[in-house]
Design an enzyme around this catalytic site. Sequence first.
Site, PDB file in Angstrom:
ATOM      1  N   ARG A 154      52.253  35.877  43.407  1.00  0.00           N
ATOM      2  CA  ARG A 154      52.308  37.300  43.055  1.00  0.00           C
ATOM      3  C   ARG A 154      53.351  38.048  43.894  1.00  0.00           C
ATOM      4  NH1 ARG A 154      47.691  38.224  39.813  1.00  0.00           N
ATOM      5  NH2 ARG A 154      48.858  40.003  39.110  1.00  0.00           N
ATOM      6  N   ARG A 157      53.825  43.970  42.104  1.00  0.00           N
ATOM      7  CA  ARG A 157      53.052  44.546  43.195  1.00  0.00           C
ATOM      8  C   ARG A 157      53.706  45.803  43.764  1.00  0.00           C
ATOM      9  NH1 ARG A 157      48.089  41.318  43.995  1.00  0.00           N
ATOM     10  NH2 ARG A 157      47.942  41.128  41.748  1.00  0.00           N
ATOM     11  N   ARG A 209      57.813  50.572  36.515  1.00  0.00           N
ATOM     12  CA  ARG A 209      56.475  50.853  35.984  1.00  0.00           C
ATOM     13  C   ARG A 209      56.265  52.325  35.632  1.00  0.00           C
ATOM     14  NH1 ARG A 209      51.997  48.089  36.490  1.00  0.00           N
ATOM     15  NH2 ARG A 209      51.271  49.695  35.072  1.00  0.00           N
ATOM     16  N   ASP A 267      52.504  36.846  32.713  1.00  0.00           N
ATOM     17  CA  ASP A 267      51.094  36.908  33.085  1.00  0.00           C
ATOM     18  C   ASP A 267      50.385  35.753  32.392  1.00  0.00           C
ATOM     19  OD1 ASP A 267      48.916  38.508  34.474  1.00  0.00           O
ATOM     20  OD2 ASP A 267      48.075  38.259  32.487  1.00  0.00           O
ATOM     21  N   TYR A 314      38.510  34.485  30.959  1.00  0.00           N
ATOM     22  CA  TYR A 314      38.904  35.813  30.458  1.00  0.00           C
ATOM     23  C   TYR A 314      38.552  35.959  28.978  1.00  0.00           C
ATOM     24  CZ  TYR A 314      41.380  36.925  34.773  1.00  0.00           C
ATOM     25  OH  TYR A 314      41.681  37.196  36.084  1.00  0.00           O
TER      26      TYR A 314
HETATM   27  O1  CP3 Z   1      46.566  35.992  40.996  1.00  0.00           O
HETATM   28  C1  CP3 Z   1      46.179  34.948  40.450  1.00  0.00           C
HETATM   29  O2  CP3 Z   1      45.015  34.475  40.504  1.00  0.00           O
HETATM   30  C2  CP3 Z   1      47.207  34.180  39.687  1.00  0.00           C
HETATM   31  C3  CP3 Z   1      46.873  33.904  38.287  1.00  0.00           C
HETATM   32  C4  CP3 Z   1      46.767  35.155  37.469  1.00  0.00           C
HETATM   33  C5  CP3 Z   1      47.890  35.894  36.985  1.00  0.00           C
HETATM   34  N1  CP3 Z   1      47.408  36.891  36.199  1.00  0.00           N
HETATM   35  C6  CP3 Z   1      49.286  35.528  37.234  1.00  0.00           C
HETATM   36  C7  CP3 Z   1      50.336  36.559  37.256  1.00  0.00           C
HETATM   37  C8  CP3 Z   1      45.617  35.771  37.029  1.00  0.00           C
HETATM   38  C9  CP3 Z   1      44.188  35.371  37.320  1.00  0.00           C
HETATM   39  C10 CP3 Z   1      46.030  36.877  36.199  1.00  0.00           C
HETATM   40  C11 CP3 Z   1      45.162  37.796  35.434  1.00  0.00           C
HETATM   41  C12 CP3 Z   1      45.524  39.183  35.685  1.00  0.00           C
HETATM   42  N2  CP3 Z   1      46.537  39.846  35.032  1.00  0.00           N
HETATM   43  C13 CP3 Z   1      44.991  40.041  36.672  1.00  0.00           C
HETATM   44  C14 CP3 Z   1      43.887  39.712  37.628  1.00  0.00           C
HETATM   45  C15 CP3 Z   1      42.583  40.239  37.174  1.00  0.00           C
HETATM   46  C16 CP3 Z   1      41.397  39.661  37.927  1.00  0.00           C
HETATM   47  O3  CP3 Z   1      40.592  38.960  37.291  1.00  0.00           O
HETATM   48  O4  CP3 Z   1      41.292  39.901  39.146  1.00  0.00           O
HETATM   49  C17 CP3 Z   1      45.716  41.261  36.591  1.00  0.00           C
HETATM   50  C18 CP3 Z   1      45.528  42.480  37.440  1.00  0.00           C
HETATM   51  C19 CP3 Z   1      46.688  41.099  35.544  1.00  0.00           C
HETATM   52  C20 CP3 Z   1      47.718  42.062  35.109  1.00  0.00           C
HETATM   53  C21 CP3 Z   1      49.020  41.866  35.793  1.00  0.00           C
HETATM   54  N3  CP3 Z   1      49.753  40.687  35.775  1.00  0.00           N
HETATM   55  C22 CP3 Z   1      49.782  42.839  36.511  1.00  0.00           C
HETATM   56  C23 CP3 Z   1      49.341  44.269  36.777  1.00  0.00           C
HETATM   57  C24 CP3 Z   1      50.990  42.204  36.910  1.00  0.00           C
HETATM   58  C25 CP3 Z   1      52.173  42.857  37.590  1.00  0.00           C
HETATM   59  C26 CP3 Z   1      52.295  42.670  39.034  1.00  0.00           C
HETATM   60  C27 CP3 Z   1      51.066  42.952  39.837  1.00  0.00           C
HETATM   61  O5  CP3 Z   1      50.415  41.980  40.191  1.00  0.00           O
HETATM   62  O6  CP3 Z   1      50.783  44.143  40.073  1.00  0.00           O
HETATM   63  C28 CP3 Z   1      50.918  40.847  36.456  1.00  0.00           C
HETATM   64  C29 CP3 Z   1      51.963  39.822  36.646  1.00  0.00           C
HETATM   65  C30 CP3 Z   1      51.536  38.425  37.004  1.00  0.00           C
HETATM   66  N4  CP3 Z   1      50.334  37.844  36.791  1.00  0.00           N
HETATM   67  C31 CP3 Z   1      52.376  37.446  37.584  1.00  0.00           C
HETATM   68  C32 CP3 Z   1      51.623  36.295  37.773  1.00  0.00           C
HETATM   69  C33 CP3 Z   1      52.041  34.975  38.417  1.00  0.00           C
HETATM   70  C34 CP3 Z   1      53.878  37.688  37.787  1.00  0.00           C
HETATM   71  C35 CP3 Z   1      54.558  37.128  38.898  1.00  0.00           C
HETATM   72  C36 CP3 Z   1      54.194  37.715  40.212  1.00  0.00           C
HETATM   73  O7  CP3 Z   1      53.518  38.756  40.279  1.00  0.00           O
HETATM   74  O8  CP3 Z   1      54.664  37.119  41.186  1.00  0.00           O
END
Ligand code: CP3
Length: 340
Positions: free
Chosen positions: A28, A32, A41, A77, A151
């Site tokens: 991640r 962030r 954003r 994602d 999910y």
């Molecule tokens: O963190 C992990 O466990 C990794 C696997 C994972 C991702 N997305 C990879 C990801 C999981 C479990 C998710 C689901 C998801 N998607 C969540 C977590 C919800 C929970 O159950 O706690 C969330 C908040 C999202 C939405 C999302 N995805 C956002 C808001 C963003 C943007 C950046 C941020 O984190 O604020 C993403 C991008 C994302 N999801 C990436 C990855 C690997 C992009 C690459 C990176 O952030 O490095």
Amino acid sequence: MTNPVNDGIFLKACRGEKVERIPIWFMRQAGRSLPGYRKLRETHDVLTLTQTPELAAQVSMEPVERLGVDAAILFADIMLLPIAMGVEVKIVEGVGPVIDKPIENPDAIVRLKSFDPRNIAFLQETIRILRSKLEVPVIGFSGAPFTLASYLIEGKPSRTWLATKRFMLEHSEAWYTLMTLLSEAIVAYLHAQVEAGVQAIQLFDSWVGALSPAEYRQYVLPHMQRIFSALKNEKVPRIHFGTHTAGLLRDFADVDCEVIGVDWRIGLADAKDRIGGKALQGNMDSAILLAPWETIQETVDSMLKEINPKQGYIFNLGHGVLPEIDDQKLKKLVEYVHST
Ligand code: CP3
């Protein structure tokens, strides 16, 4: 033009080779709190960003440029795969992925369409842009079937996964069908990413640690074995990551992959013992980055003392970067790990 394959320290460490410097990247790391991402954003939601190649590539590159990490991760994602299978997903601010019609019973599985790579053409374009601009390797990824299923069944993030466990235990045949459908889609999804140029792939099984070892072996492990065996053909390092997996690591080691990612709930030496000859990735507690620098440094020192960090080891956190972490601290951590 695509840059020649960068055979830098990250890929070497994945293959278990000796390196001069310890490779480091952060789960991640894109998005962030990084300022370029925050600015984007203001005008775009997360899904739109992931689906707009020029912008997604910009977000993926930001941590490489600002922090000096040794690999980029595709800005995507795990829910993009279910979306490509016809599931309607919303990303709700402060919550995460939310699904209007979760898979509440076995009959609902038919609503999942088979995966068509044409539905993720935008991701392939992002990867091509990244490969043309970056010198560090690009990591592609997918959610693993248990985490994706959780999910789809819960309909939103859960910390107990009771609906998922109930479905798994009550409808074990339908569970098998769902896991098989997701596994086949994951293999095709990652194949499309490698075809477009990613140089390593990671499966995030973020929530699988909710299962007992016996449940894992019965309901998940055979699917993971099939996925990773199929991915061997891609000829890129395969990373298998999960949290709360200390009790599952010997089973993780029974899956054909190059690297296993662990969280901070196990020491690196113990983890190494359990995974045998595979490379190890992890595992600093993400919350340590909230502490003063001396504490961070001591934590790194004691982690690295546990193993031989210059062979078959990739420094990472045990889970994702917390949104509240100051990027200057991340940068200092990268510099420190590189200097050791
Ligand atoms: O963190 C992990 O466990 C990794 C696997 C994972 C991702 N997305 C990879 C990801 C999981 C479990 C998710 C689901 C998801 N998607 C969540 C977590 C919800 C929970 O159950 O706690 C969330 C908040 C999202 C939405 C999302 N995805 C956002 C808001 C963003 C943007 C950046 C941020 O984190 O604020 C993403 C991008 C994302 N999801 C990436 C990855 C690997 C992009 C690459 C990176 O952030 O490095």
